[in-house]
Design a protein around this motif. Structure first.
Motif, short mmCIF file in Angstrom:
data_model
loop_
_atom_site.label_atom_id
_atom_site.label_comp_id
_atom_site.label_asym_id
_atom_site.label_seq_id
_atom_site.Cartn_x
_atom_site.Cartn_y
_atom_site.Cartn_z
N TYR A 1 -4.96 -3.41 14.49
CA TYR A 1 -3.99 -2.42 14.97
C TYR A 1 -3.02 -3.07 15.95
O TYR A 1 -3.38 -3.98 16.69
N GLY B 1 3.18 2.94 15.74
CA GLY B 1 2.63 1.59 15.77
C GLY B 1 2.41 1.02 14.38
O GLY B 1 2.96 1.51 13.39
N LYS B 2 1.57 -0.02 14.33
CA LYS B 2 1.35 -0.72 13.07
C LYS B 2 -0.13 -0.89 12.74
O LYS B 2 -0.96 -1.01 13.65
N ILE B 3 -0.41 -0.93 11.44
CA ILE B 3 -1.70 -1.35 10.92
C ILE B 3 -1.47 -2.60 10.09
O ILE B 3 -0.60 -2.62 9.20
N ARG C 1 1.56 9.46 13.62
CA ARG C 1 1.12 8.10 13.92
C ARG C 1 2.31 7.31 14.46
O ARG C 1 3.45 7.56 14.07
N TYR D 1 -1.07 1.03 18.04
CA TYR D 1 -1.25 2.12 17.07
C TYR D 1 -1.81 3.38 17.74
O TYR D 1 -2.75 3.30 18.54
N SER E 1 -4.97 6.26 20.91
CA SER E 1 -4.79 4.88 20.44
C SER E 1 -6.12 4.27 20.05
O SER E 1 -7.18 4.68 20.54
N SER F 1 -7.86 6.16 9.52
CA SER F 1 -7.16 5.04 8.88
C SER F 1 -8.01 4.33 7.83
O SER F 1 -7.61 3.29 7.31
#
Length: 268
Positions: free
Chosen positions: A122, A102-104, A100, A125, A131, A47
Protein backbone atom coordinates in the motif's frame (compact mmCIF):
# COMPACT_ATOMS: atom_id res chain seq x y z
CA UNK A 1 2.64 -7.08 64.28
CA UNK A 2 1.53 -10.68 63.98
CA UNK A 3 1.50 -12.73 60.83
CA UNK A 4 -2.29 -12.75 60.67
CA UNK A 5 -2.29 -9.01 60.05
CA UNK A 6 0.03 -9.35 57.03
CA UNK A 7 -2.06 -12.24 55.70
CA UNK A 8 -5.22 -10.13 55.99
CA UNK A 9 -3.49 -7.20 54.24
CA UNK A 10 -2.33 -9.43 51.35
CA UNK A 11 -5.83 -10.83 50.85
CA UNK A 12 -7.29 -7.32 50.92
CA UNK A 13 -4.88 -5.99 48.31
CA UNK A 14 -5.45 -9.02 46.12
CA UNK A 15 -9.20 -8.51 46.25
CA UNK A 16 -8.77 -4.89 45.16
CA UNK A 17 -6.68 -6.05 42.19
CA UNK A 18 -9.34 -8.57 41.15
CA UNK A 19 -11.99 -5.90 41.49
CA UNK A 20 -9.98 -3.58 39.26
CA UNK A 21 -9.80 -6.29 36.56
CA UNK A 22 -13.52 -6.90 36.85
CA UNK A 23 -14.25 -3.18 36.61
CA UNK A 24 -12.19 -2.99 33.40
CA UNK A 25 -14.28 -5.76 31.84
CA UNK A 26 -17.57 -4.25 32.97
CA UNK A 27 -16.67 -0.70 31.92
CA UNK A 28 -15.56 -1.68 28.41
CA UNK A 29 -17.93 -0.31 25.76
CA UNK A 30 -18.67 -3.62 24.02
CA UNK A 31 -20.52 -2.13 20.99
CA UNK A 32 -17.63 0.31 20.42
CA UNK A 33 -15.14 -2.56 20.71
CA UNK A 34 -17.15 -4.63 18.21
CA UNK A 35 -17.25 -1.73 15.75
CA UNK A 36 -13.48 -1.30 16.05
CA UNK A 37 -12.95 -5.00 15.36
CA UNK A 38 -15.27 -4.76 12.36
CA UNK A 39 -13.15 -1.88 11.01
CA UNK A 40 -10.01 -4.00 11.41
CA UNK A 41 -11.62 -6.95 9.61
CA UNK A 42 -12.89 -4.69 6.82
CA UNK A 43 -9.46 -3.06 6.39
CA UNK A 44 -8.00 -6.51 5.68
CA UNK A 45 -10.91 -7.72 3.56
CA UNK A 46 -11.87 -4.84 1.27
CA UNK A 47 -8.77 -5.00 -0.97
CA UNK A 48 -8.60 -8.79 -1.13
CA UNK A 49 -10.26 -8.90 -4.56
CA UNK A 50 -7.50 -6.74 -6.10
CA UNK A 51 -4.75 -9.01 -4.80
CA UNK A 52 -6.32 -12.27 -6.00
CA UNK A 53 -6.74 -11.14 -9.60
CA UNK A 54 -3.94 -12.51 -11.78
CA UNK A 55 -1.56 -10.40 -13.84
CA UNK A 56 -3.16 -11.86 -16.95
CA UNK A 57 -6.59 -10.70 -15.81
CA UNK A 58 -5.34 -7.16 -15.37
CA UNK A 59 -3.66 -7.10 -18.78
CA UNK A 60 -6.78 -8.45 -20.52
CA UNK A 61 -9.23 -5.96 -18.96
CA UNK A 62 -10.89 -3.60 -21.41
CA UNK A 63 -12.37 -0.15 -20.78
CA UNK A 64 -15.78 -1.61 -19.88
CA UNK A 65 -14.43 -3.57 -16.89
CA UNK A 66 -14.86 -1.53 -13.71
CA UNK A 67 -12.92 -2.39 -10.58
CA UNK A 68 -14.19 -1.47 -7.10
CA UNK A 69 -13.56 2.23 -6.52
CA UNK A 70 -12.75 2.83 -10.23
CA UNK A 71 -8.94 3.10 -9.95
CA UNK A 72 -6.52 4.13 -12.67
CA UNK A 73 -4.71 0.91 -13.66
CA UNK A 74 -1.04 1.12 -14.67
CA UNK A 75 0.73 -2.00 -15.93
CA UNK A 76 4.47 -2.60 -16.21
CA UNK A 77 4.63 -5.59 -18.54
CA UNK A 78 8.37 -6.31 -18.30
CA UNK A 79 8.46 -6.21 -14.51
CA UNK A 80 4.97 -7.74 -14.23
CA UNK A 81 3.73 -5.02 -11.88
CA UNK A 82 0.29 -3.49 -11.51
CA UNK A 83 -0.47 -0.19 -9.79
CA UNK A 84 -4.00 0.82 -8.84
CA UNK A 85 -4.32 4.54 -8.15
CA UNK A 86 -7.41 5.85 -6.41
CA UNK A 87 -8.05 9.57 -6.76
CA UNK A 88 -10.36 11.40 -4.37
CA UNK A 89 -11.81 13.30 -7.33
CA UNK A 90 -12.85 10.16 -9.23
CA UNK A 91 -16.56 9.77 -9.89
CA UNK A 92 -17.51 6.11 -9.65
CA UNK A 93 -21.05 4.94 -10.41
CA UNK A 94 -21.29 1.97 -8.03
CA UNK A 95 -23.97 1.13 -5.49
CA UNK A 96 -21.49 1.36 -2.59
CA UNK A 97 -19.85 4.78 -2.47
CA UNK A 98 -17.02 3.79 -0.10
CA UNK A 99 -14.13 6.07 -1.09
CA UNK A 100 -10.52 5.00 -1.55
CA UNK A 101 -7.43 7.16 -1.95
CA UNK A 102 -3.78 6.31 -2.56
CA UNK A 103 -2.26 3.34 -4.34
CA UNK A 104 -2.18 -0.44 -4.23
CA UNK A 105 0.92 -2.04 -5.74
CA UNK A 106 0.96 -5.64 -6.98
CA UNK A 107 4.15 -7.45 -7.99
CA UNK A 108 3.80 -10.78 -9.80
CA UNK A 109 6.43 -13.49 -10.53
CA UNK A 110 8.43 -13.15 -13.73
CA UNK A 111 8.05 -16.84 -14.59
CA UNK A 112 4.85 -18.84 -14.88
CA UNK A 113 4.68 -22.20 -13.15
CA UNK A 114 2.18 -24.26 -11.19
CA UNK A 115 3.19 -22.59 -7.91
CA UNK A 116 3.56 -18.84 -8.03
CA UNK A 117 4.09 -16.12 -5.43
CA UNK A 118 3.25 -12.41 -5.50
CA UNK A 119 2.92 -9.43 -3.16
CA UNK A 120 0.53 -6.59 -2.47
CA UNK A 121 1.62 -3.35 -0.79
CA UNK A 122 0.00 0.00 0.00
CA UNK A 123 1.07 3.57 -0.70
CA UNK A 124 -0.78 6.27 1.29
CA UNK A 125 -3.86 4.10 0.93
CA UNK A 126 -7.19 4.74 2.68
CA UNK A 127 -10.68 3.27 2.54
CA UNK A 128 -13.51 5.27 4.11
CA UNK A 129 -10.89 7.33 5.94
CA UNK A 130 -9.11 4.29 7.41
CA UNK A 131 -5.53 3.73 6.27
CA UNK A 132 -3.69 0.46 5.99
CA UNK A 133 0.04 -0.06 5.54
CA UNK A 134 2.21 -3.13 5.10
CA UNK A 135 2.86 -5.99 2.70
CA UNK A 136 0.75 -9.07 2.02
CA UNK A 137 2.28 -12.21 0.51
CA UNK A 138 0.47 -14.78 -1.60
CA UNK A 139 1.41 -18.23 -2.82
CA UNK A 140 -0.69 -20.41 -5.11
CA UNK A 141 -0.30 -24.17 -4.86
CA UNK A 142 -0.71 -26.69 -7.66
CA UNK A 143 -4.33 -27.34 -6.67
CA UNK A 144 -5.18 -23.64 -7.00
CA UNK A 145 -5.41 -22.86 -3.27
CA UNK A 146 -3.92 -19.45 -2.44
CA UNK A 147 -2.16 -19.01 0.92
CA UNK A 148 -1.94 -15.46 2.27
CA UNK A 149 0.49 -14.38 4.99
CA UNK A 150 1.37 -10.98 6.42
CA UNK A 151 3.06 -9.64 9.53
CA UNK A 152 2.65 -6.42 11.52
CA UNK A 153 0.30 -4.71 9.09
CA UNK A 154 -0.90 -1.34 10.44
CA UNK A 155 -4.50 -0.10 10.39
CA UNK A 156 -5.28 3.47 11.46
CA UNK A 157 -8.75 5.01 11.67
CA UNK A 158 -9.70 8.60 10.86
CA UNK A 159 -9.59 9.21 14.64
CA UNK A 160 -5.91 8.17 14.75
CA UNK A 161 -6.65 4.86 16.50
CA UNK A 162 -3.96 2.35 15.44
CA UNK A 163 -4.12 -1.45 15.42
CA UNK A 164 -1.49 -4.01 14.36
CA UNK A 165 -2.46 -7.18 12.46
CA UNK A 166 -0.70 -10.40 11.35
CA UNK A 167 -2.32 -13.34 9.64
CA UNK A 168 -2.27 -16.67 7.82
CA UNK A 169 -5.25 -17.49 5.60
CA UNK A 170 -6.30 -19.69 2.70
CA UNK A 171 -8.42 -18.68 -0.29
CA UNK A 172 -10.19 -20.83 -2.86
CA UNK A 173 -11.07 -19.31 -6.22
CA UNK A 174 -11.44 -20.22 -9.86
CA UNK A 175 -8.54 -19.59 -12.21
CA UNK A 176 -10.21 -16.35 -13.35
CA UNK A 177 -11.68 -14.56 -10.36
CA UNK A 178 -12.90 -11.68 -12.53
CA UNK A 179 -15.49 -13.92 -14.18
CA UNK A 180 -16.05 -16.62 -11.53
CA UNK A 181 -18.64 -16.77 -8.78
CA UNK A 182 -16.30 -15.55 -6.06
CA UNK A 183 -13.84 -16.65 -3.41
CA UNK A 184 -13.93 -18.59 -0.15
CA UNK A 185 -11.62 -17.79 2.76
CA UNK A 186 -10.65 -19.41 6.07
CA UNK A 187 -7.84 -18.79 8.53
CA UNK A 188 -6.63 -16.80 11.51
CA UNK A 189 -5.39 -13.27 12.22
CA UNK A 190 -3.87 -11.93 15.42
CA UNK A 191 -2.87 -8.50 16.61
CA UNK A 192 -3.13 -5.66 19.07
CA UNK A 193 -5.98 -3.16 19.03
CA UNK A 194 -5.93 0.58 19.71
CA UNK A 195 -6.54 -0.05 23.42
CA UNK A 196 -3.36 -2.14 23.59
CA UNK A 197 -5.24 -5.43 23.96
CA UNK A 198 -4.20 -8.58 22.13
CA UNK A 199 -6.87 -10.06 19.88
CA UNK A 200 -7.50 -12.79 17.33
CA UNK A 201 -9.86 -13.03 14.37
CA UNK A 202 -10.73 -16.61 13.47
CA UNK A 203 -12.55 -17.52 10.27
CA UNK A 204 -13.47 -21.12 11.12
CA UNK A 205 -15.67 -21.89 8.12
CA UNK A 206 -16.20 -20.82 4.53
CA UNK A 207 -16.41 -17.03 4.23
CA UNK A 208 -17.87 -16.34 0.77
CA UNK A 209 -17.42 -13.14 -1.22
CA UNK A 210 -19.07 -12.74 -4.65
CA UNK A 211 -17.39 -11.32 -7.76
CA UNK A 212 -20.57 -9.55 -8.87
CA UNK A 213 -20.71 -7.73 -5.54
CA UNK A 214 -17.09 -6.55 -5.86
CA UNK A 215 -17.99 -4.99 -9.20
CA UNK A 216 -20.51 -2.82 -7.36
CA UNK A 217 -18.00 -2.03 -4.58
CA UNK A 218 -20.13 -4.12 -2.19
CA UNK A 219 -17.42 -5.69 -0.07
CA UNK A 220 -19.04 -7.64 2.77
CA UNK A 221 -19.08 -11.45 2.54
CA UNK A 222 -22.51 -12.85 1.70
CA UNK A 223 -22.04 -15.67 4.22
CA UNK A 224 -19.58 -16.77 6.87
CA UNK A 225 -18.58 -16.34 10.50
CA UNK A 226 -15.77 -14.49 12.28
CA UNK A 227 -14.90 -15.09 15.94
CA UNK A 228 -13.16 -12.15 17.60
CA UNK A 229 -11.38 -12.91 20.88
CA UNK A 230 -9.95 -10.02 22.92
CA UNK A 231 -7.68 -10.37 25.94
CA UNK A 232 -8.65 -8.57 29.12
CA UNK A 233 -5.54 -9.39 31.14
CA UNK A 234 -5.08 -11.86 34.02
CA UNK A 235 -5.90 -14.72 31.61
CA UNK A 236 -9.38 -13.28 30.94
CA UNK A 237 -10.85 -13.12 27.44
CA UNK A 238 -14.11 -12.05 25.82
CA UNK A 239 -15.52 -13.26 22.51
CA UNK A 240 -17.62 -11.51 19.88
CA UNK A 241 -19.19 -13.68 17.16
CA UNK A 242 -19.87 -12.02 13.80
CA UNK A 243 -22.24 -13.60 11.29
CA UNK A 244 -22.73 -12.38 7.72
CA UNK A 245 -26.26 -12.88 6.38
CA UNK A 246 -27.37 -12.16 2.81
CA UNK A 247 -30.42 -9.90 2.78
CA UNK A 248 -30.95 -9.13 -0.92
CA UNK A 249 -28.61 -9.45 -3.91
CA UNK A 250 -25.33 -8.02 -2.54
CA UNK A 251 -26.93 -6.42 0.52
CA UNK A 252 -25.54 -8.10 3.64
CA UNK A 253 -26.32 -7.81 7.35
CA UNK A 254 -23.24 -8.05 9.57
CA UNK A 255 -24.65 -9.14 12.92
CA UNK A 256 -22.45 -9.55 16.00
CA UNK A 257 -23.28 -11.39 19.21
CA UNK A 258 -21.61 -9.48 22.06
CA UNK A 259 -20.06 -11.21 25.09
CA UNK A 260 -22.96 -10.08 27.29
CA UNK A 261 -25.55 -11.68 24.99
CA UNK A 262 -26.68 -8.55 23.17
CA UNK A 263 -26.95 -8.55 19.37
CA UNK A 264 -25.77 -5.65 17.25
CA UNK A 265 -26.05 -4.81 13.53
CA UNK A 266 -22.69 -3.37 12.48
CA UNK A 267 -23.63 -2.08 9.02
CA UNK A 268 -27.07 -0.40 9.33
Amino acid sequence: MNRNYFLYLAILLSSFGCQDDADKVISTDLPAEANQMFEISTAWSESLYFSLLTFEEYTSMDSTFILPGCPIVSIETEGRKVTLEFLASTECAQSNEGKRTGKINLTYPLTLDSTRTWTQSYENYTFKGTSIDGERNYKQSKNGIVTETFDMMTQKTSKELTSILSGSLMHQKNAKLSSSIGLISTGMMTGRNAAGREFSIEIPEDRLMLTNCFKQNELNPVSGVEIWTIDRGSSNQVTHRLTYELVDSCQVAANVLLPDGRKLLLNP
